[in-house]
Every structure is written in C-alpha cells, then in structure tokens.
Design an enzyme around this catalytic site. Sequence first.
Site, PDB file in Angstrom:
ATOM      1  N   TYR A 186     -37.091 -13.547  20.681  1.00  0.00           N
ATOM      2  CA  TYR A 186     -36.149 -14.533  21.431  1.00  0.00           C
ATOM      3  C   TYR A 186     -36.715 -15.889  21.730  1.00  0.00           C
ATOM      4  CZ  TYR A 186     -39.741 -13.798  25.367  1.00  0.00           C
ATOM      5  OH  TYR A 186     -40.609 -13.604  26.193  1.00  0.00           O
ATOM      6  N   ASP A 209     -40.318 -20.200  27.081  1.00  0.00           N
ATOM      7  CA  ASP A 209     -40.946 -18.982  26.525  1.00  0.00           C
ATOM      8  C   ASP A 209     -40.397 -18.530  25.169  1.00  0.00           C
ATOM      9  OD1 ASP A 209     -42.774 -17.044  26.101  1.00  0.00           O
ATOM     10  OD2 ASP A 209     -41.900 -15.406  27.420  1.00  0.00           O
TER      11      ASP A 209
END
Length: 575
Positions: free
Chosen positions: A286, A297
């Site tokens: 992701y 992130d």
Amino acid sequence: NIPAPKNSLIMDSVFALLFLCVTVTYVICSPGPLEDVVIDRYDVPRVCPREVQTGDFVRYHYNGTFTDGKKFDSSHERGAPFSGQVGLGRLITGLDRGVQGMCVNERRKVTVPPHLAYGSVGAGDVIPPDTVLVFDVVLLDIWNSEDKVQTRTLSKPETCKRFVEATDFVRYHYNGTLLNGVPFDSSHSRNGTYDTYVGMGYLIKGMDEGLIGMCVGETRTIIIPPFLAYEEKGYGTVIPSQATLVFEVLLVDLFNPKDDIVVDVKEVPETCTRKTVVGDYIRYHYNGTFQDGSIFDTSYQRNSTYNTYIGMGYVIAGMDKALQGVCIGEKRRVVLPPHMAYGEKGTGGIIPGSAVLVFDIQVIDFHNPKDPIEVQVTHKPKECNLTSEVDDLIQYRYNCSLMDGTLLYSSDHYEKAPITTLGANKVIEGLDEGLRGMCVGERRVVIVPPHLGHGENGAKGVPSSAVLHFELELLDLQKGVPDGYMFVWLGDSPEPLFPAMDLNKDLAVPLEEFTAFIHLQVAEGTGRLRPGMDADGIIKDMFNNQDRNRDGKIVPEELKLKVEEDFDKARHEEL
C-alpha cells in the site's frame, strides 16, 4: 477622536463641485483660500480594488498638525485607530470629505480650512479659532453594512469530486491578515491545521460561509466584513474592533461524520476465482496518503507487505472493511473517514487528528487458515497406470512463485532435478501432498497456503505467510516401501521361506546366495527394495539381521528363531 461641532458644518454653493473634484480626480483642487480641503495623495497602492464612499465605515490612523507642523492629536500615539462612518457627520466636514476616494493602505495629507474644521470657535485649548488643520491619514480598513463575504479562488485541483457543505468536518491551513495586510494569525506557524465543523456555529459566520463549496487542495482568499467576524469586540490584542479579516485558506481535508469508506477499484485480474472474506489472512502492499496527496506511509519503501487477518479487528475499521471482497492481484483505492481510521486523536505524530486517509492497495495474496492445497492438473498422459504415493521415490521438475508471479526458485537453476521420498518430511508439507497421485509425465499447478508451506517465518527468499504457486512435472517414479522397512513382499512370501532362499539346497545361505535370492524377488516383481539407496548395502543389512551368530551364513534355526522373537515383540521384519 475629533468630534464635529454642529455649528461647523458650513455648506456653501460650490460644495458639490468641489466634492466632485476631490472624489473623482484626486488631485489638489482648491478654488480659493479657506474654501475647500486640499488633498495630497502622496502614497497610493498600485492595486486599489475599492475606494471609500459615503456610507462606508472606515478605520484609519492619523497625525493632526497645524500648518507650522506642531502636532495637536495622533491616533498612533494613542495606539488605537479611528473608526467611523463616512458622510454622516461623525467627522469634521473637511476630514469627511478628505477620506472619500481613499484606498486601503493609501496615505494622503488632507489640509482642512477653518470653516470645514472648528471654525471661528476652535476646540478648547487644543485648537485656536480660525485654524487650518493638516491631517496625515493612512487608511487601514473599509467596509459597508451591505457587504457580503467575498471569496476568490487562487488555485484548484483539476478534478474536484466533492465540495464542502454544511455539517462537514474540515481541516485547513490559513494565513489571517487584516485588510491592510497586517498578519494576526497563521496555522502554518503552528504547524497544525485548524479542524472544525462547518455551518454549525463553531466558526465566525463569515468563515462558515466562505468555506462552503471548497474542495480539497483548493486555495482561496476569503474576505470577511467585521459584522460577520469579531464585530466591535475584536479578538484580544490581535484583531481590533470592527476589523475586516482576510484569510488565505488551503483546504487539506474534508469529510462528514456520516461518511462510509469509498472504494475505487483500479485493476482486477481477468480471472478471479476467489474473493476475500472475514477470517482470511491477506498480504498486501500500500501507499498511504492524505487527501492533499502527501504520503504518510508506504509498504513499498520497506520492501515488505502488510500481513493481517481480515475483519477481526487487527487493523483500523475502515481497512478491515475495504479488504473484504478483493481478488489476488487486485488494485484499489480506498478513502477512509477519520471515524473509521484513527479518529480525533490521530496516531504517533504521523497521522493528525481527524485525518481522512487514502490507501492505494495492491493485493499480493490471501488464504484462510483452514485452506487445503489447491491442485489443478494441466497435462496428464493418456496412460497413467502407476501414480505416486507416500514412500515412493520420485524425481520432479518445479517452478515456485509468489501469487503475483514473482519467481522464487526453480529446478531449472540446477544441473539435476530434485529427487525425494514422499512422506519423509523432505519437502514442505503442501508440496509433498501436491506431488502425490501423479503419474510420470503429468503436469499440475499446486497452490500451497502458508500453514502448509513456510509459515509465518518464511524462508530464505520466501516472505512471511506467503502463499506459494508451484508448477510441477513428475519425471520419474520408483515405488517405495513403508517407513522403517528396507524390503517388502508385494504379495505373500514363499512358504516355507528357508527352502526358497536355499538355492543350492545345502541347508545354509551365505551372503552371496541371499543377495541372489533378493534380487530374484525384485526382478520377478514379488518383492521391493527401498528405492534411492544402495541395493547391495540394504541386502547386506538384511542378511546381518538374520545371521544371528555372525558365522557368515543363515541356517533354518536362525530364521525360525528370528521369526518367533519378532512375533513375540509384535514387530514385523522384512523376511
């Protein structure tokens, strides 16, 4: 403040003409001594979006002097600018005329004759009768009771799927200045957005109105008149009374407490035989961003997937929901409102409170802890009479990949294809099971879940909890014997056994004769040695096991005694 005495409002017949001259041409325009104000616009901004008109409210600083330069009053020294309405008699007539047509930040010198100031009376001990007054004025603010909130978009994303509405929750950055450009506050300097509901009374009325219709990533200027801001009270020492406020706003985030997750499927494999359900274990990559596109992130940077169970509370609620119903290899974008992410508190200094999160997800694989292996036969020979089973010795070819196609290892990388005994714990459990029931020449695809593969720890080159994709081909098959046996009869053993072993009938069977007997059984298909091992070595071990007195030969008594002992111990020996 300089009040305007009632008897000082002298209107002569040329007032209209002079007023027009001052307000339209803005040049020094005095038809004669003591008849009208004289205006010197010595500092005019390049941009002047608005000029003072009758009925407007103004806020300005001034220094008041006589013609000799002696000061009689100053708003600067009092630290409070003058505020009032133009053209309604709250100012001396000359100054009322003198500020008309001014722009914010304009500086002008206004010379007022006595009859447009305090006349022949003067003002106490401060201003003598018949005195010409000079005002050095800088305009700070201008507004009108008919004003509305003004907005101007400075930049906007090319696509804007959602706009701010009442009851939405927003996060925005802002720079706040007064109308003359003096800053009073900035969220940027605090390195934190301003977070609030819109249209529910948590903001000043003008900001509530000015935010409506914005989209994430948009920057706009919002100009708020005082009566829609902090009015007469102002705000502390930073916002004066009756101040027009100018905000440059960047909308960072937007959601509504009633929002659900938003899923945008980007890519789905052509074949999708299975989709995730609650209880499955998933591995995915992701990129995590905020709505303005800034990354907080990414699993790609760590070169490691995120692995978790679905629908069991191991991840934030929105992600738990978003991961259901996906296929291996699928790519999707999911938008999670804060109440389905990290809420009002955020987390770890990385994700601020009330942040909407955007995840771009790529599903690598998933499985269920109860999954068996999956077998798909891709080729099978027409004749398939002999198939592999536990204890068989096989030789096989393989390619092992992750479910996204990443090749991990292959038998083609070695000079010789591997050989193994099935059921002997020589390979991972799922592969061992997947190699069973094959005939020589058969090819198949075997999907091995992690609990039948390398588990949560993975292996060299194999990620943790990885589902493995094997392409297999059986090259050779030698039927085996049960674990713990070196030789087995494929039918009933000769009865009696010793005479069959004693080929020369001399009542003694040396090693050479025993070896010949065993090879004969194998050749005739009545017996089988353990494959993959030295046959003569196995036979010698079998011989030594029967030669109880170690005299180099087996006699009937030794064979009989051995059989009786084994029967008593409930053990089966090869012979």
